[in-house]
Structures are given as structure tokens and as C-alpha cells.
Design a protein around this motif. Structure first.
Motif, mmCIF file in Angstrom:
data_model
loop_
_atom_site.group_PDB
_atom_site.id
_atom_site.type_symbol
_atom_site.label_atom_id
_atom_site.label_comp_id
_atom_site.label_asym_id
_atom_site.label_seq_id
_atom_site.Cartn_x
_atom_site.Cartn_y
_atom_site.Cartn_z
ATOM 1 N N ILE A 100 0.814 -1.209 0.000
ATOM 2 C CA ILE A 100 0.000 0.000 0.000
ATOM 3 C C ILE A 100 0.853 1.268 0.000
ATOM 4 N N LYS A 101 2.048 1.225 0.593
ATOM 5 C CA LYS A 101 2.888 2.430 0.652
ATOM 6 C C LYS A 101 3.686 2.664 -0.627
ATOM 7 N N SER A 102 3.519 1.765 -1.604
ATOM 8 C CA SER A 102 4.102 2.018 -2.927
ATOM 9 C C SER A 102 3.079 2.638 -3.862
ATOM 10 N N ALA A 103 1.805 2.648 -3.455
ATOM 11 C CA ALA A 103 0.718 3.191 -4.273
ATOM 12 C C ALA A 103 0.476 4.638 -3.874
ATOM 13 N N ILE A 104 1.322 5.540 -4.359
ATOM 14 C CA ILE A 104 1.310 6.927 -3.874
ATOM 15 C C ILE A 104 1.033 7.942 -4.978
ATOM 16 N N THR A 105 0.753 7.477 -6.202
ATOM 17 C CA THR A 105 0.393 8.401 -7.285
ATOM 18 C C THR A 105 -1.014 8.088 -7.778
ATOM 19 N N VAL A 106 -1.762 9.123 -8.082
ATOM 20 C CA VAL A 106 -3.134 8.969 -8.554
ATOM 21 C C VAL A 106 -3.131 8.309 -9.933
ATOM 22 N N PRO A 107 -3.960 7.314 -10.174
ATOM 23 C CA PRO A 107 -4.023 6.692 -11.505
ATOM 24 C C PRO A 107 -4.512 7.690 -12.559
ATOM 25 N N GLY A 108 -3.822 7.761 -13.683
ATOM 26 C CA GLY A 108 -4.171 8.753 -14.686
ATOM 27 C C GLY A 108 -4.877 8.223 -15.921
ATOM 28 N N MET A 109 -4.999 6.895 -16.052
ATOM 29 C CA MET A 109 -5.472 6.348 -17.321
ATOM 30 C C MET A 109 -6.933 6.675 -17.623
ATOM 31 N N VAL A 110 -7.816 6.582 -16.632
ATOM 32 C CA VAL A 110 -9.241 6.830 -16.875
ATOM 33 C C VAL A 110 -9.457 8.259 -17.351
ATOM 34 N N ASP A 111 -8.735 9.197 -16.786
ATOM 35 C CA ASP A 111 -8.808 10.586 -17.247
ATOM 36 C C ASP A 111 -8.437 10.704 -18.715
ATOM 37 N N SER A 112 -7.443 9.930 -19.151
ATOM 38 C CA SER A 112 -7.022 10.003 -20.551
ATOM 39 C C SER A 112 -8.108 9.482 -21.487
ATOM 40 N N TRP A 113 -8.917 8.521 -21.033
ATOM 41 C CA TRP A 113 -10.041 8.050 -21.864
ATOM 42 C C TRP A 113 -11.017 9.197 -22.122
ATOM 43 N N GLU A 114 -11.310 9.952 -21.079
ATOM 44 C CA GLU A 114 -12.198 11.100 -21.230
ATOM 45 C C GLU A 114 -11.624 12.108 -22.231
ATOM 46 N N ALA A 115 -10.313 12.330 -22.155
ATOM 47 C CA ALA A 115 -9.676 13.268 -23.074
ATOM 48 C C ALA A 115 -9.847 12.823 -24.516
ATOM 49 N N MET A 116 -9.632 11.529 -24.786
ATOM 50 C CA MET A 116 -9.771 11.022 -26.150
ATOM 51 C C MET A 116 -11.213 11.123 -26.633
ATOM 52 N N LEU A 117 -12.135 10.681 -25.808
ATOM 53 C CA LEU A 117 -13.538 10.635 -26.231
ATOM 54 C C LEU A 117 -14.132 12.036 -26.366
ATOM 55 N N HIS A 118 -13.800 12.906 -25.435
ATOM 56 C CA HIS A 118 -14.364 14.260 -25.464
ATOM 57 C C HIS A 118 -13.815 15.069 -26.638
ATOM 58 N N GLN A 119 -12.516 14.938 -26.876
ATOM 59 C CA GLN A 119 -11.884 15.760 -27.901
ATOM 60 C C GLN A 119 -12.162 15.258 -29.313
ATOM 61 N N TYR A 120 -12.149 13.916 -29.484
ATOM 62 C CA TYR A 120 -12.174 13.383 -30.843
ATOM 63 C C TYR A 120 -13.160 12.234 -31.083
ATOM 64 N N GLY A 121 -13.695 11.648 -30.036
ATOM 65 C CA GLY A 121 -14.503 10.449 -30.219
ATOM 66 C C GLY A 121 -15.896 10.723 -30.746
ATOM 67 N N ARG A 122 -16.552 9.633 -31.173
ATOM 68 C CA ARG A 122 -17.921 9.704 -31.677
ATOM 69 C C ARG A 122 -18.894 8.935 -30.801
ATOM 70 N N LEU A 123 -18.392 7.947 -30.084
ATOM 71 C CA LEU A 123 -19.251 7.041 -29.348
ATOM 72 C C LEU A 123 -19.281 7.395 -27.860
ATOM 73 N N SER A 124 -20.205 6.777 -27.146
ATOM 74 C CA SER A 124 -20.377 7.023 -25.719
ATOM 75 C C SER A 124 -19.434 6.140 -24.899
#
Length: 525
Positions: A100-124
């Protein structure tokens, strides 16, 4: 094991797992574009390759929009928590690699999905996550790679993680149906609520409540304040192509430096697979790693002199120091290697080259409560030395190994490429590009040819040059005589990573190559 490349006239998807490639192809057939398909591939990899990547990890992206006609970068890496500092580890020489003490950074991948879909995607969200949800809830055949990595790292898993990945205390066999019901429920929540459910809603609450109870350091404020960012990619010109990488905190500039150094040598007079070929690449990479290790960190905390490092005259100076007969005595720090690279090109020419990771196999080894989410241990690479460029500080991004690549010809994507493997990423990328541009290899041939990886991995005391045994004996002998610490590994050894490539020729045909060392597939039509 050499395969023929898959060639399509309109589309191409490559990834390290055939089900993820199929998910991307399915989204394209449903009318989605390359950005929609890339998110579907990314999410499916989080399910079917859970030892390599997941919702608890990071990702980096290079994108090309046919409408905009430009390459962009997205940094989907997380920062350390506001309450995370060196004092948390008083009395310890380094941050723990697992737990647990090695898990000290916020996961960023889900945010990147939003960036792709919001900026350029067509689907939900619901449409692009449907394949991942299906495989998580209904199961899929456990891959050989997952089984092998569970055998390797199963002892590092938490109680909650073991219950999922080693059910009943027995590691599933290759081909067994593997179901992740908790992860399926989390993905359904994302499909319904999107990004904010993960960073500001129920998923964030569940993760942070678990971490508080387990002695972890990330809080709801850390998640709520997370934001990835679009950035201008960095680039260099090489053999008629503009080669793009994501800027720091990615190590991508090391790959560009290596190309700049190699530009000073005449590959027309160097036989592929010869001593000269391997030696030059290794020495150029060593020099780029030396500079990388001096400066790479979060650029918001320390200036990184990219103009100087990527200057062609500086590369010429470095090239002049390379001895063609003797290996330089340089060193590197050990870096995690477990990652998943993929790429998508659609019929319109939209292109996405991306890579994602939990850092080590199974990341921290900790699943956050009932979410089914494995938390990354990327932050364990921070240093506790206050004098280190990569020293641990609150709300900071770490030195990051992830580096998707894209080479453009006449302003349009020509080669999308990348690989698994921390220290190995710039090394294999350099092998792939030189093989394709100097020796005319197609993507599959470039991937199939023997590879090497130089440097020290965890627990090893020496700077070994690991070389696949298919390299000619006389070449191995010459490398040894030059001072390289050569160790032969298997013919197709996973230690050199899992590489994948898409090329687009002058006719617009897409050619895909996937690594025989993994469970991937290229799908195009």
C-alpha cells in the motif's frame, strides 16, 4: 516464429492481446473512429492483460487527427498525493516496491479516456467500454502471459488481489475462464457516469476509504484534483521522417537523442545484424540514458534542457565519443518493465499510438477493496534522496518510462510503434525504426528480428547486455570482446519486451506487426 504482416486497405489495430485488438476492430465496425477504438482497446487490455495494465495505472498518448492535420500528445500520468513526502518514509532507504505504501500516485489512465472521447470520439462511454465489461463479467481464456506473471509475482499480491488472481489459492491454468466481477461492476459505473465517477464519485470514495483503512496515503482531494494534460509533442528529423514522442515527464526524448546520435553514422555501409549494427545502437542509447538520468523528472519541479539535448550539433559531439571497438563504461538505474503498447489507424487516417502500465507486474500488488482495481506502484521510483532530481515531493509526477512513438512522412503518420519494457522501450524503438527505415523491413519483420536489452534490472548487480540467442555466435563474441557483458537469453525472450507496429505506405495501405513473444494480434481490412 516469423509471421507475415497483416495488411489492410483502410484500418489497422495492434495490441499485445488478441481480444483487445478484436475489441478495437469491433468499435471501428460499429462506426467509431480510431480514438473510440483506442479507448476500447485500452479498457479491454485492463481486463484481459491485468498483470500489465489497469484502471489503477497511467497512460501516454500520441494522436493524429485527420481533420486537424497535427500530432498531439496527452500525458495521462498521475501525481503523488498532497500528503506524500519523504518524511512518510523516515528511517527507510527507499520507497517500498510493493504494498500500500508504494501506491502513492493517482491513476491517470481513466482521465485520458475522457480526453480522447471528449476531444475526438464519436461514441459514448457505454459503447466503448462494452467489450471490456463483457470480458470482465463473462470471462475470457487466461493468457499464458498472465499465468507466467502470476507464477512470478503472485507472492506480492494482497489478500484482496490474491482472491481474484489466485482464487482458492490455486493459480488458474492457461485457457481457464477468468472472471473479474468486481472490476466489471466498476466498469459499469464508468460506463454510466464517465470520468467523474472515478475521480470525484463513488469509485474514488471506495479507493480512498480502503487506502485510509489500509495505511495508504492517497485521499479524495488527490483524486478530485487530478487532471491530465494535452501537450505539444517533441520531435526530431530522421531519415526523411519527423519522429514524435511525448515530452517529459516521459523518457521519450532519450529515444530522439539516440536517433540524433545515430544520424552521424552511415548505415548504408553497416550490415543489419552485424556487430557494428548492434554496437552502435547500444552505445548511442547509453549516451542518451546518461543524460536522461541526470535531468528527467516532473518539468514543473525542475527545468529540463530539451533544446540542448535534442540539438543536432550536441548529438554530433556525442557521436564523436563513440568507439567502434570498445563499449563505454556507463550505467543505468533499474526500471520496471511491465507495460502494454497498442495502436489504431482508421479509414479516415486518424491515428493513435498509446501505452499504459501499472509499472511492475500487478503494480503495487494491492487491489482497492471491492473495486477490483489494482493500484500502480509507479511512485516507488521516486527517490528519498533530497539531492536527487527525481526526489519525492507532494503533488509531483515521477520520472516515467512510458513513451509511445509516431513517425510522420510529409506531415502524415507513416509508422506508429512502441513496446513494453521500462529501460527497453527506447532500445526496442530504435531497433524497430532503424530496421524499417534503413533496411526496408516491414513491421512484422522488424518486430520478429532478434533483439537486445541493455542495463540492470531489479536484483541484478551488473549492467548486462541481454541478447536473444538467434544473434550469430560470431557477433556475440565480438560484442563480448568489445567489453559488453553479454548474456544470451531465449530465442524469443519476453525480457526484451512486447513490440507492435503499424506502418502506412504511399498507397495508404496499413501494415501491422505484433510480437511473437506475447498474445497479440494485428487486425485490419
Amino acid at each position: 516464429m516469423t509471421k507475415r504482416p497483416v495488411i489492410g486497405t483502410k484500418t489497422m489495430v495492434v495490441s499485445p492481446h488478441y481480444l483487445a485488438s478484436a475489441a478495437g476492430a469491433r468499435i471501428l465496425q460499429l462506426g467509431g473512429n480510431a480514438f473510440d477504438a483506442a479507448v476500447a482497446v485500452s479498457a479491454t487490455l485492463a481486463v484481459v492483460y491485468p498483470h500489465m495494465t489497469g484502471l489503477g495505472g497511467d497512460s501516454f498518448w500520441l494522436t493524429y487527427s485527420a481533420v486537424e492535420g497535427r500530432v498531439r500528445a496527452y500525458n495521462g500520468s498521475g501525481r503523488s498525493g498532497y500528503g506524500v513526502n519523504r518524511g512518510r518514509y523516515a528511517g527507510e532507504s527507499s520507497i517500498p516496491r510493493r504494498g500500500i505504501k508504494s501506491a502513492i500516485t493517482v491513476p491517470g489512465m481513466v482521465d485520458s479516456w475522457e480526453a480522447m472521447l471528449h476531444q475526438y470520439g464519436r461514441l459514448s462511454w457505454a459503447e466503448v467500454l462494452e467489450p471490456a465489461i463483457s470480458y470482465a463479467s463473462e470471462g475470457f481464456p487466461l493468457s499464458p502471459d498472465q499465468r507466467n506473471n502470476t507464477l512470478l509475482a503472485g507472492a506480492a499480491l494482497s489478500v484482496e488481489a490474491s482472491a481474484i488472481y489466485i482464487p482458492g489459492g490455486v493459480i488458474p491454468a492457461t485457457g481457464d475462464r477468468f472472471v473479474q466481477r468486481q472490476l466489471a461492476a466498476t466498469l459499469r459505473s464508468l460506463a454510466a457516469g464517465g470520468r467523474d465517477v472515478f475521480y470525484k464519485g463513488k469509485i474514488a470514495e471506495d479507493i480512498c476509504d480502503y487506502m485510509l483503512a489500509a495505511g495508504g496515503y492517497l485521499t479524495r482531494d488527490d483524486f478530485a484534483d487530478h487532471q491530465g494534460n494535452w501537450a505539444e509533442p517533441i520531435s526530431t528529423e530522421y531519415h526523411g521522417h519527423t519522429v514524435y514522442q511525448v515530452p517529459p515527464n516521459s523518457q521519450g526524448f532519450a529515444g530522439l537523442m539516440s536517433l540524433n546520435i545515430l544520424e552521424n553514422f552511415n548505415f548504408g555501409a553497416i550490415k543489419h545484424g552485424s556487430y557494428e549494427y548492434y554496437h552502435l545502437l547500444i552505445e548511442a542509447l547509453k549516451l542518451s540514458f546518461r543524460d536522461r538520468d541526470k535531468v528527467l523528472t516532473d518539468p514543473e519541479f525542475s527545468h529540463i534542457p530539451l533544446d540542448h539535448l535534442l540539438d543536432k550539433s550536441y548529438a554530433a559531439e556525442l557521436a564523436a565519443t563513440i568507439s567502434l571497438k570498445k563499449a563505454a563504461n556507463l550505467s543505468s538505474e533499474p526500471i520496471g518493465r511491465d507495460t502494454a503498447y497498442a495502436a489504431v489507424v482508421d479509414a479516415e487516417g486518424n491515428s493513435v499510438s498509446f501505452i499504459q502500465s501499472l509499472y511492475f507486474e500487478f503494480g503495487s500488488g494491492v487491489v482497492a477493496g471491492d473495486t477490483g482495481i489494482l493500484l500502480q506502484n509507479r511512485g516507488s521510483f521516486f527517490s528519498l534522496d533530497p539531492g536527487s532530481i527525481n526526489t519525492l515531493e507532494p503533488h509531483k509526477r515521477s520520472f516515467h518510462t512510458l513513451m509511445p512513438a509516431m513517425a510522420c512522412r510529409d506531415g502524415k503518420p507513416a509508422i506508429l510503434y512502441g513496446t513494453q519494457g521500462g529501460e527497453g522501450q527506447p532500445q526496442t524503438q530504435t531497433l524497430l525504426l532503424t530496421r524499417m527505415l534503413h533496411y526496408g523491413m516491414n513491421p512484422q519483420a522488424a518486430v520478429d528480428e532478434p533483439r537486445f536489452v541493455w542495463g540492470r534490472t531489479w536484483g541484478e548487480p551488473t549492467q548486462e547486455l541481454k541478447v536473444e540467442s538467434r544473434v550469430a555466435d560470431e557477433v556475440l563474441s565480438e560484442l563480448t570482446e568489445a567489453g559488453h557483458l553479454v548474456r544470451e537469453v531465449d530465442e524469443y525472450d519476453g525480457i526484451v519486451g512486447h513490440a507492435h507496429v503499424i506502418s502506412i505506405d504511399s498507397n495508404g495501405y496499413r501494415s501491422g506487426g505484433t510480437d511473437p513473444r506475447c498474445d497479440g494480434a494485428a487486425i485490419g481490412w
